[in-house]
Scaffold this active site. Structure first.
Site, PDB file in Angstrom:
ATOM      1  N   ASP A 237       0.834  -1.192   0.000  1.00  0.00           N
ATOM      2  CA  ASP A 237       0.000   0.000   0.000  1.00  0.00           C
ATOM      3  C   ASP A 237       0.878   1.256   0.000  1.00  0.00           C
ATOM      4  O   ASP A 237       2.077   1.197   0.304  1.00  0.00           O
ATOM      5  CB  ASP A 237      -0.905  -0.029   1.237  1.00  0.00           C
ATOM      6  CG  ASP A 237      -1.752   1.214   1.383  1.00  0.00           C
ATOM      7  OD1 ASP A 237      -2.404   1.605   0.403  1.00  0.00           O
ATOM      8  OD2 ASP A 237      -1.761   1.792   2.488  1.00  0.00           O
TER       9      ASP A 237
ATOM     10  N   ASP B 260      -0.491   5.138   0.847  1.00  0.00           N
ATOM     11  CA  ASP B 260      -0.816   6.173   1.837  1.00  0.00           C
ATOM     12  C   ASP B 260      -0.970   5.619   3.239  1.00  0.00           C
ATOM     13  O   ASP B 260      -1.694   4.647   3.466  1.00  0.00           O
ATOM     14  CB  ASP B 260      -2.104   6.892   1.425  1.00  0.00           C
ATOM     15  CG  ASP B 260      -1.917   7.682   0.143  1.00  0.00           C
ATOM     16  OD1 ASP B 260      -1.093   8.594   0.135  1.00  0.00           O
ATOM     17  OD2 ASP B 260      -2.590   7.357  -0.855  1.00  0.00           O
TER      18      ASP B 260
ATOM     19  N   ASN C 227      -2.084  -0.679   5.887  1.00  0.00           N
ATOM     20  CA  ASN C 227      -2.506  -0.171   7.191  1.00  0.00           C
ATOM     21  C   ASN C 227      -4.015  -0.271   7.398  1.00  0.00           C
ATOM     22  O   ASN C 227      -4.504  -0.047   8.500  1.00  0.00           O
ATOM     23  CB  ASN C 227      -2.081   1.292   7.360  1.00  0.00           C
ATOM     24  CG  ASN C 227      -2.879   2.228   6.470  1.00  0.00           C
ATOM     25  OD1 ASN C 227      -2.852   2.091   5.236  1.00  0.00           O
ATOM     26  ND2 ASN C 227      -3.600   3.160   7.059  1.00  0.00           N
TER      27      ASN C 227
END
Length: 262
Positions: free
Chosen positions: A97, A99, A208
């Site tokens: 990922d 961001d 996240n």
């Protein structure tokens, strides 16, 4: 410093909404709470704070929609990833990922920004200020040596592609996937690993946001959301674990052991 859980989906974001997101772990907000404005920046970036309660418009490379019974509303014609390069043969595919995993971005000026990315939206250029997570350079360099790495973000390419150009100095990412490659499911952009074209027992996702890998939680290595803590060492601490993981034939046993011990 903008502490919103990801780049906002509209121009105006009230401070109390930011505070609510931080207090609730930067993942959940009551489904009845909706953004107060849908300005020109709506849908540019992945938003983990405000859940979309309606599907995205069926245009502009919108993601696949998934029905309540879990079936895709349209079937992809081919895998998301090209055939694996010969020098990656036998390697595990690691989906990473962007961001709040590798970087944090903001429309608000940041004095210590690592990158400033101009993004054109509706004829106007906006500056996006990007902070790199500590040790992201060492992490990406080593991961690119060990795995077939794929960037997979729910943000749009017009932002994420130039960020990746500046972030990935070593060509660690063999491929890049953006929002249109996600599946829109129950208000979330989900990264469906079964669509990659790789054996799932050799696919790992680092993210996240648990919503991103809700279809394949057993393939996930969760990381804490990062905003601006320059003492953070999570990426550095993960390198030895991934060095060991790169040598296994089936990732599930190792990831299960990791979840049990953590």
């Amino acid at each position: 410093m903008d502490h919103s859980p990801s780049i906002i989906t509209q121009v105006t974001r009230e401070e109390e909404e930011n505070a609510t997101c931080r207090e609730e772990g930067a993942n959940e907000v009551s489904p009845s709470k909706k953004p107060r404005s849908r300005g020109l920046l709506h849908s540019l970036f992945c938003c983990l704070c405000h859940k979309e309660t309606e599907p995205p418009p069926a245009k502009n490379n919108a993601p696949l929609l998934v029905e309540e019974n879990g079936t895709l509303s349209k079937v992809p014609a081919k895998p998301l990833l090209p055939q694996m390069q010969s020098n990656d043969a036998g390697k595990i595919c690691v989906v990473i990922d962007l961001d709040e995993t590798l970087v944090h971005s903001s429309f608000k000026p940041v004095n210590n920004a690592d990158f400033i990315i101009p993004v054109e939206i509706d004829g106007t250029v906006h500056q996006v200020y990007v902070l790199k997570r500590p040790h992201v350079d060492e992490f990406l360099k080593r991961m690119g040596e060990l795995f077939e790495c794929v960037l997979f973000t729910a943000s749009l390419a017009k932002y994420a592609d130039p960020v990746s150009d500046l972030l990935d100095k070593w060509g660690a990412f063999r491929s890049r996937l953006f929002r249109e490659s996600c599946v829109f499911h129950k208000g979330n952009y989900v990264k469906d690993l079964s669509r990659l074209g790789r054996d799932l027992n050799k696919v790992i996702i680092i993210d996240n946001s648990p919503a991103s890998y809700i279809f394949h939680p057993d393939n996930a290595v969760p990381v804490a959301s990062w905003f601006d803590d320059m003492s953070d060492t999570e990426l550095l601490d993960l390198i030895p674990f991934f060095e060991r993981l790169s040598k296994v034939d089936d990732i599930y046993d190792i990831l299960q052991q990791q979840r049990t011990s953590s």
